[in-house]
Design an enzyme around this catalytic site. Structure first.
Site, PDB file in Angstrom:
ATOM      1  N   LYS A 274      -7.979  48.422   0.289  1.00  0.00           N
ATOM      2  CA  LYS A 274      -9.198  48.568  -0.218  1.00  0.00           C
ATOM      3  C   LYS A 274     -10.209  47.441   0.836  1.00  0.00           C
ATOM      4  O   LYS A 274     -11.215  47.427   0.920  1.00  0.00           O
ATOM      5  CB  LYS A 274      -9.462  47.985  -1.601  1.00  0.00           C
TER       6      LYS A 274
ATOM      7  N   TYR B 283      -2.263  48.056  -1.781  1.00  0.00           N
ATOM      8  CA  TYR B 283      -3.520  48.561  -2.362  1.00  0.00           C
ATOM      9  C   TYR B 283      -4.549  47.555  -2.162  1.00  0.00           C
ATOM     10  O   TYR B 283      -5.624  47.855  -1.567  1.00  0.00           O
ATOM     11  CB  TYR B 283      -3.432  48.595  -4.036  1.00  0.00           C
TER      12      TYR B 283
ATOM     13  N   THR C 214      -9.353  54.123 -17.597  1.00  0.00           N
ATOM     14  CA  THR C 214      -8.995  55.320 -17.124  1.00  0.00           C
ATOM     15  C   THR C 214      -7.761  55.754 -17.454  1.00  0.00           C
ATOM     16  O   THR C 214      -6.904  54.889 -17.758  1.00  0.00           O
ATOM     17  CB  THR C 214      -9.051  55.758 -15.597  1.00  0.00           C
TER      18      THR C 214
ATOM     19  N   ASP D 180      -4.731  67.421  -0.078  1.00  0.00           N
ATOM     20  CA  ASP D 180      -4.223  66.242  -0.385  1.00  0.00           C
ATOM     21  C   ASP D 180      -4.563  65.474   0.772  1.00  0.00           C
ATOM     22  O   ASP D 180      -4.060  65.712   1.894  1.00  0.00           O
ATOM     23  CB  ASP D 180      -2.729  66.849  -0.258  1.00  0.00           C
TER      24      ASP D 180
END
Length: 270
Positions: free
Chosen positions: A156, A152, A187, A61
């Protein structure tokens, strides 16, 4: 299209490779002749994929710093490593006003700290390879902001700069460091969003006229890991069908045809 054998004799660790883009990469690397180390948190799924590819599975993890260090140790124990693909990532949308500190911390741990730590710990074995390559999976949102998705996008962006900076340092040791920035890819992770927006509508926003597939990204990864990219270092390959150049929509100026000729007409594109 994958050239069979271009990665023969090389071992690759692909994090987050039990599903989606990561699984496609594992398949593509195996097809190209690599010995693949599949990674994820779902042991049954990961073991089944690794067995099918004649590879190996390692669990871990990446949200747990201790588990990251343990994962690196397990990989080193398996033998020499030629390719590290930092593909695993998480996304949790939230406005800045509502962003919980624990979410921000977890996002950066998985998307930034874990890839950096793995690169650091696996550097000694990578530098022994004549074909050493690190590939970080970022996103077009490393430089294209998204309303309500600060954690996010920021993570990135950080990974993109880590890619370029690490390339300066590790290039001297024969380790190339590059990144892939996917756009809209079909996806399971993106399914709900694509269902909500509508796939045909979304495809109209992409100059190539279609949503990407995991294979579109996997093939780029094979290229970056291969000798065909032997002089490519410190770059981010954007694989988005041109989407990031067409994100801003102007009323009345959307392309009125899905034909390539009409999509290329300046009068129909902002």
């Amino acid at each position: 299209m994958i050239s069979t054998g271009v990665l023969s004799g090389r071992r690759a660790l692909i994090t987050g490779s039990t599903t989606g883009i990561g699984a496609a990469m594992a398949e593509a690397f195996a097809e190209a002749g690599a010995d693949v180390i599949v990674h994820g948190v779902e042991k049954d799924v990961g073991t089944a994929l690794a067995d099918r590819l004649n590879g190996r599975f390692v669990a871990g993890d990446l949200a747990d710093p201790v588990a990251v260090d343990r994962l690196a140790g397990e990989v080193v124990a398996l033998g020499p490593l030629d390719v590290l693909i930092n593909n695993a990532g998480i996304e949790h949308g939230a406005l800045l006003a509502d962003l919980d500190a624990s979410v921000l911390t977890r996002t950066f741990q998985v998307n930034v700290f874990a890839p950096t730590r793995l690169t650091q710990l696996l550097r000694p074995t990578l530098r022994e390879s004549a074909h050493a390559s690190v590939i970080n999976v970022t996103s077009i949102h490393e430089d294209v902001p998204v309303y309500g998705n600060l954690a996010y996008c920021a993570s990135k962006a950080a990974l993109g700069m880590i890619t370029r900076t690490a390339a300066l340092e590790l290039g001297r040791e024969g380790i190339r460091v590059n990144a892939i920035a996917p756009g809209a890819i079909e996806t399971a992770h993106n399914a709900a969003l694509l269902d909500e927006i509508g796939r045909e509508r979304f495809a109209e926003w992409i100059p190539l006229g279609r949503i990407g597939t995991p294979d579109d990204i996997a093939d780029v990864a094979v290229f970056l890991a291969s000798d065909a990219a032997r002089y490519v270092n410190g770059h981010t390959v954007v694989a988005d069908g041109g989407y990031r150049h067409h994100l801003v929509r102007y009323p009345g100026r959307e392309a009125r045809s899905t034909s390539p000729a009409d999509r290329a007409d300046p009068a129909s594109s902002p």
